[in-house]
Write an enzyme that holds these catalytic residues in place. Structure first.
Site, short mmCIF file in Angstrom:
data_model
loop_
_atom_site.label_atom_id
_atom_site.label_comp_id
_atom_site.label_asym_id
_atom_site.label_seq_id
_atom_site.Cartn_x
_atom_site.Cartn_y
_atom_site.Cartn_z
N LYS A 1 0.80 -1.23 0.00
CA LYS A 1 0.00 0.00 0.00
C LYS A 1 0.83 1.28 0.00
CE LYS A 1 -2.16 -1.80 3.56
NZ LYS A 1 -3.07 -2.27 4.62
N ASP B 1 -5.53 -6.74 10.21
CA ASP B 1 -6.86 -6.11 10.32
C ASP B 1 -8.01 -7.06 9.99
OD1 ASP B 1 -6.04 -6.07 7.66
OD2 ASP B 1 -6.66 -4.01 7.26
C1 BGC Z 1 -1.96 -6.07 3.40
C2 BGC Z 1 -2.82 -6.91 4.33
C3 BGC Z 1 -3.99 -6.09 4.83
C4 BGC Z 1 -4.74 -5.48 3.67
C5 BGC Z 1 -5.94 -4.65 4.10
C6 BGC Z 1 -2.81 -5.44 2.32
O1 BGC Z 1 -2.03 -4.57 1.55
O2 BGC Z 1 -0.96 -6.87 2.80
O3 BGC Z 1 -2.05 -7.40 5.41
O4 BGC Z 1 -4.83 -6.93 5.58
O5 BGC Z 1 -3.88 -4.68 2.90
O6 BGC Z 1 -5.58 -3.60 4.92
#
Ligand code: BGC
Length: 496
Positions: free
Chosen positions: A199, A234
């Site tokens: 992200k 999460d």
């Molecule tokens: C992460 C996950 C997370 C998801 C939602 C992804 O980019 O790798 O660990 O649960 O985003 O937040």
């Protein structure tokens, strides 16, 4: 229950203006523009729709491949794109939890702290308070110490304001759940190594490190006496939060900036699990489904966006279905339409050519415009991307948004069916034919009605009317905050 009202966290938040855009004189003027030709852009749209199509056979392939990848990831570490991470959460909240617990939530551009006073079976959640701090952009690509110092200092400030209904029994340290929404290889319920950032985060010095140790060190520097009793993703926190109120919750999915899913698995069905004892015989698996890639209907726009990203070749499902990327894919299509079809006239503004200028909240807002002349679409296009548009161009833009949202929603729906299918194949009757709840959270799911509808339609198409009537896809708003605090309670070192 007392709640400090703050905006929800950005990782799962998705502010979308519901108010009609003010009538802009500029838009009226632009309607008379004659240099705009939509006909030449039509082949781009037609090709996009073709490449993004998700008819039933494609959905079925995705669901089957998701189930197969889950199995391969459970067999051996590195067995598939899906990491199928053991959460070490073997017991979900029962409702009997009591006491004061904290939760920290780091997963996107905001960081949230929460405290809750739990009153056991009868009183349940007596009081909750939370605060949210946005993470300065430079910290998202700074050093690990800087990031964790920032978090620990926000937490220390929040703890200082504790009072009223929040009571810590004498002689106890405060305990917290830590929701950390990135791929972590858990080593126990309260430790785990960061595998990689996602992200848009690229903080140096954290991958390969124990996240809880990083936080503990920073809390030490702040002089804060707090124990991390549960480190959770999460999705896992959402599942725990939803399960507190409803025993039929078996799966949790986040569709926000990023995406992921977790579910309740039998320990017998995890060949790679060695020496792990679970009193319940069950455990929660964090699939990290954002890394799924098998058979995705990808376009040239997706490939170009991926190639230019900070993690090329990774998180392809996430890049196709989640909030961080949908607006950017649309922007790339619009640039192509502008270049090859003069969709917005001869000049292509710099803003339109700027990566990530168009956000997913913008494309959702455009799809909510029901006015005859698509005035809001015109205003958003002008304000966000700097382009002039006539009515035909706006219609075409809405079609592009719809194509990308439809593909995302339907693929997410197919992913959910893949998980349910895998659970049912292993244990007949565990899912199908009885009420099964999939807890959903995340701003994309919450604030993009068309996306949500496409997701639900895909689930119904794949399962058929009878099976899908038992599958409840339910929004569990911000359940992850309370969920992490509940898991801190379940894993408390004190009697509870
Ligand atoms: C992460 C996950 C997370 C998801 C939602 C992804 O980019 O790798 O660990 O649960 O985003 O937040």
């Amino acid at each position: 229950m007392s709640i400090t009202v703050n905006p929800p966290p950005a990782v799962r938040s998705f502010p979308i203006s519901r108010s009609p855009f003010p009538r802009s004189p500029r838009v009226t003027m632009l309607l008379r523009s004659t240099t705009i030709s939509t006909a030449a852009a039509l082949p781009v749209l037609t090709k996009l729709q073709l490449d993004c199509a998700t008819p039933l056979p494609v959905l079925r392939h995705i669901a089957d491949a998701m189930a197969a990848d889950m199995r391969a990831g459970l067999a051996v570490d590195g067995g598939s794109d899906l990491k199928m991470i053991l959460s070490y959460v073997d017991c979900l909240p029962t409702g009997n939890e009591r006491g004061l617990f904290y939760a920290l939530d780091l997963g996107g551009t905001n960081f949230r702290v929460l405290r809750t006073q739990l009153g056991g079976r009868d009183d349940r959640v007596i009081a909750t308070e939370f605060e949210q701090v946005s993470i300065p952009q430079e910290l998202m690509s700074g050093t690990s110490e800087e990031l964790f110092d920032f978090i620990a200092s926000a937490l220390a400030n929040f703890v200082k304001k504790e009072g009223g209904k929040f009571v810590l029994p004498n002689g106890r340290s405060r305990e917290t759940g830590f929701t950390f929404s990135f791929p972590v290889k858990q080593t126990s319920i309260d430790s785990g190594i960061l595998i990689k950032w996602t992200k848009g985060f690229s903080v140096s010095g954290t991958p390969g490190k124990d996240i809880v140790a990083c936080l503990n060190e920073a809390m030490g520097r702040q002089g804060l006496d707090m124990r991390v009793s549960a480190l959770v993703n999460d999705t896992v926190a959402t599942l725990a939060g939803a399960r507190y109120w409803d025993n039929d919750v078996l799966v949790a999915v986040i569709l926000g900036t990023g995406t992921n899913a977790c579910y309740v698995e039998s320990v017998d069905a995890i060949p790679k699990l060695q020496g792990h004892k679970s009193s319940s015989g069950k455990t929660i698996i964090n699939t990290e489904w954002g890394a799924f890639s098998n058979g995705l209907p990808l376009t040239v726009y997706d490939r170009a966006m991926d190639a230019e990203s900070i993690n090329p070749g990774e998180q392809l499902f996430e890049k196709t279905i989640s909030g961080m990327y949908l607006g950017e894919i649309v922007r790339r299509v619009l640039v192509r339409m502008a270049e090859t079809g003069s969709l917005f006239g001869k000049h292509i503004p710099q803003k339109l050519q700027t990566p990530f200028a168009l956000g997913t909240p913008n494309i959702s807002s455009m799809q909510q415009d029901t006015s005859e002349d698509l005035e809001a679409v015109g205003s958003i296009l002008y304000e966000v991307t700097g382009v002039d548009s006539n009515l035909d161009a706006r219609r075409m833009v809405v079609d592009v948004c719809d194509t990308i949202a439809k593909r995302g929603g339907r693929l997410a729906g197919a992913g959910i069916v893949g998980i349910l299918q895998k659970m049912e194949e292993d244990s007949k009757g565990v899912v199908f034919g009885r009420r099964t709840v999939v807890a959903m959270d995340g701003g994309l799911y919450e604030h993009y009605p068309q996306y949500k509808r496409y997701l639900k339609e895909a689930v119904a198409e794949l399962l058929g009317p009878e099976l899908s009537s038992h599958v409840v896809i339910e929004h569990s708003k911000d359940g992850s905050g309370i969920g992490a605090a509940l898991l801190a309670a379940t894993n408390s070192i004190y009697e509870h």
